[in-house]
Design a protein around this motif. Structure first.
Motif, PDB file in Angstrom:
ATOM      1  N   GLN A  63       0.880  -1.215   0.147  1.00 44.77           N
ATOM      2  CA  GLN A  63      -0.042  -0.026   0.026  1.00 44.77           C
ATOM      3  C   GLN A  63       0.718   1.378   0.023  1.00 44.77           C
ATOM      4  O   GLN A  63       0.820   2.476  -0.745  1.00 44.77           O
ATOM      5  N   THR A  64       1.846   1.215   0.798  1.00 42.04           N
ATOM      6  CA  THR A  64       2.682   2.520   0.928  1.00 42.04           C
ATOM      7  C   THR A  64       3.547   2.678  -0.310  1.00 42.04           C
ATOM      8  O   THR A  64       3.732   3.802  -0.874  1.00 42.04           O
ATOM      9  N   ILE A  65       4.030   1.622  -0.921  1.00 46.65           N
ATOM     10  CA  ILE A  65       4.848   1.813  -2.119  1.00 46.65           C
ATOM     11  C   ILE A  65       3.990   2.154  -3.506  1.00 46.65           C
ATOM     12  O   ILE A  65       4.317   3.195  -4.162  1.00 46.65           O
ATOM     13  N   ASN A  66       2.701   1.756  -3.246  1.00 49.55           N
ATOM     14  CA  ASN A  66       1.780   2.148  -4.435  1.00 49.55           C
ATOM     15  C   ASN A  66       1.301   3.606  -4.181  1.00 49.55           C
ATOM     16  O   ASN A  66       1.345   4.393  -5.213  1.00 49.55           O
ATOM     17  N   GLY A  73       5.987   9.426  -8.156  1.00 54.01           N
ATOM     18  CA  GLY A  73       6.406   8.715  -9.315  1.00 54.01           C
ATOM     19  C   GLY A  73       7.362   7.627  -9.184  1.00 54.01           C
ATOM     20  O   GLY A  73       8.206   7.387  -8.123  1.00 54.01           O
ATOM     21  N   ASP A  74       7.430   6.828 -10.137  1.00 55.71           N
ATOM     22  CA  ASP A  74       8.272   5.618 -10.170  1.00 55.71           C
ATOM     23  C   ASP A  74       9.917   5.696 -10.049  1.00 55.71           C
ATOM     24  O   ASP A  74      10.375   5.145  -9.161  1.00 55.71           O
ATOM     25  N   ARG A 127       6.189  10.091   2.268  1.00 53.71           N
ATOM     26  CA  ARG A 127       5.710   8.862   1.892  1.00 53.71           C
ATOM     27  C   ARG A 127       6.591   7.785   1.258  1.00 53.71           C
ATOM     28  O   ARG A 127       6.636   6.688   1.530  1.00 53.71           O
ATOM     29  N   ILE A 128       7.642   8.385   0.850  1.00 52.86           N
ATOM     30  CA  ILE A 128       8.998   7.578   0.784  1.00 52.86           C
ATOM     31  C   ILE A 128       9.665   6.980   1.942  1.00 52.86           C
ATOM     32  O   ILE A 128       9.808   5.947   2.101  1.00 52.86           O
ATOM     33  N   ASP A 129       9.592   7.912   3.322  1.00 53.42           N
ATOM     34  CA  ASP A 129       9.988   7.369   4.280  1.00 53.42           C
ATOM     35  C   ASP A 129       9.008   6.420   4.772  1.00 53.42           C
ATOM     36  O   ASP A 129       9.353   5.210   5.400  1.00 53.42           O
ATOM     37  N   ALA A 134       8.007   0.529   6.058  1.00 53.07           N
ATOM     38  CA  ALA A 134       7.286  -0.707   5.791  1.00 53.07           C
ATOM     39  C   ALA A 134       8.028  -1.565   5.322  1.00 53.07           C
ATOM     40  O   ALA A 134       7.915  -2.904   5.719  1.00 53.07           O
ATOM     41  N   TYR A 135       8.906  -1.566   4.293  1.00 53.11           N
ATOM     42  CA  TYR A 135       9.665  -2.819   3.955  1.00 53.11           C
ATOM     43  C   TYR A 135      10.796  -3.022   4.714  1.00 53.11           C
ATOM     44  O   TYR A 135      11.158  -4.186   4.550  1.00 53.11           O
TER      45      TYR A 135
END
Length: 230
Positions: A63-66, A73-74, A127-129, A134-135
């Protein structure tokens, strides 16, 4: 097996010793099997919790990476991932559970601070943090799951091996030994009865021979001889 054993008292004593040893081994293996099952149930409960946590961590990471890909952006997400300089380290040790050697996995440098992630604070978003957090939690869950699952498989294999050994003793070896014991005891009893019967015949024959010798050694009375009495 029974008829292949020579019915002697020496073999009977040897079989009785094997029965005693096998019964003690059977009891020991039964206790080991029961102990392994109890330990396995504990690990199984732990594995279920770990699997549940792993699934939750995976769903959160996805969910967080999406969300990060949608908002940042990817390219930004891939750039943050590629910026990592120091990778996690994993070491394996072993521990003994009821005689079963299972792995104990230790990890380090999985959870990192913002400055340890390599991409820097500027130019990235929360969001990236969150995705990195999460990962990192997902990786820790994967490492724990690997340890628990491997331990569970090894315990299950040992339980099955111990069960087969218990069954082999209980349903094959011990019945064969008891059958051989009964066979030898029966044969020895028959031999003893035959020996007693043989000795009685020898004794009776000897008594007959002694009687015949005694009768033969007595003088025959003379015809016309009158016994004189006082």
């Amino acid at each position: 097996m029974a008829k292949d054993v020579k019915p002697t008292r020496k073999n009977l004593m040897a079989i009785e010793d094997r029965i005693d040893l096998s019964e003690r081994g059977h009891d020991t293996l039964e206790k080991k099997r029961d102990g392994l099952i109890m330990e396995f149930m504990d690990i199984l409960d732990q594995a279920q919790d770990v699997r549940s946590g792993l699934d939750e961590d995976y769903q959160r990471a996805q969910q967080t990476i999406n969300m990060a890909r949608a908002m940042e952006g990817d390219v930004a997400v891939r750039g943050a991932a590629a910026a990592l300089q120091e990778h996690p380290e994993i070491t394996t040790e072993s521990k003994n559970i009821m005689g079963v050697v299972v792995p104990q996995i230790e990890s380090s440098k999985v959870k990192k601070s913002l400055d340890e992630r390599g991409y820097g604070v500027l130019g990235t978003s929360a969001r990236i943090d969150e995705t990195a957090d999460a990962y990192e939690e997902l990786l820790e869950s994967i490492i724990l799951a690997a340890e628990v699952e491997t331990a569970m498989k090894k315990m299950l294999t040992e339980i099955e091996t111990t069960k087969r050994r218990v069954n082999a003793l209980e349903f094959k070896l011990l019945p064969e030994l008891h059958e051989a014991q009964d066979y030898i005891e029966q044969k020895l009893e028959e031999q003893e009865r035959e020996e007693i019967f043989r000795m009685k015949k020898i004794k009776a024959k000897k008594e007959e021979e002694e009687k015949a010798e005694k009768e033969a050694s007595e003088p025959e009375p003379v015809e016309g001889e009158v016994a004189v009495t006082s």
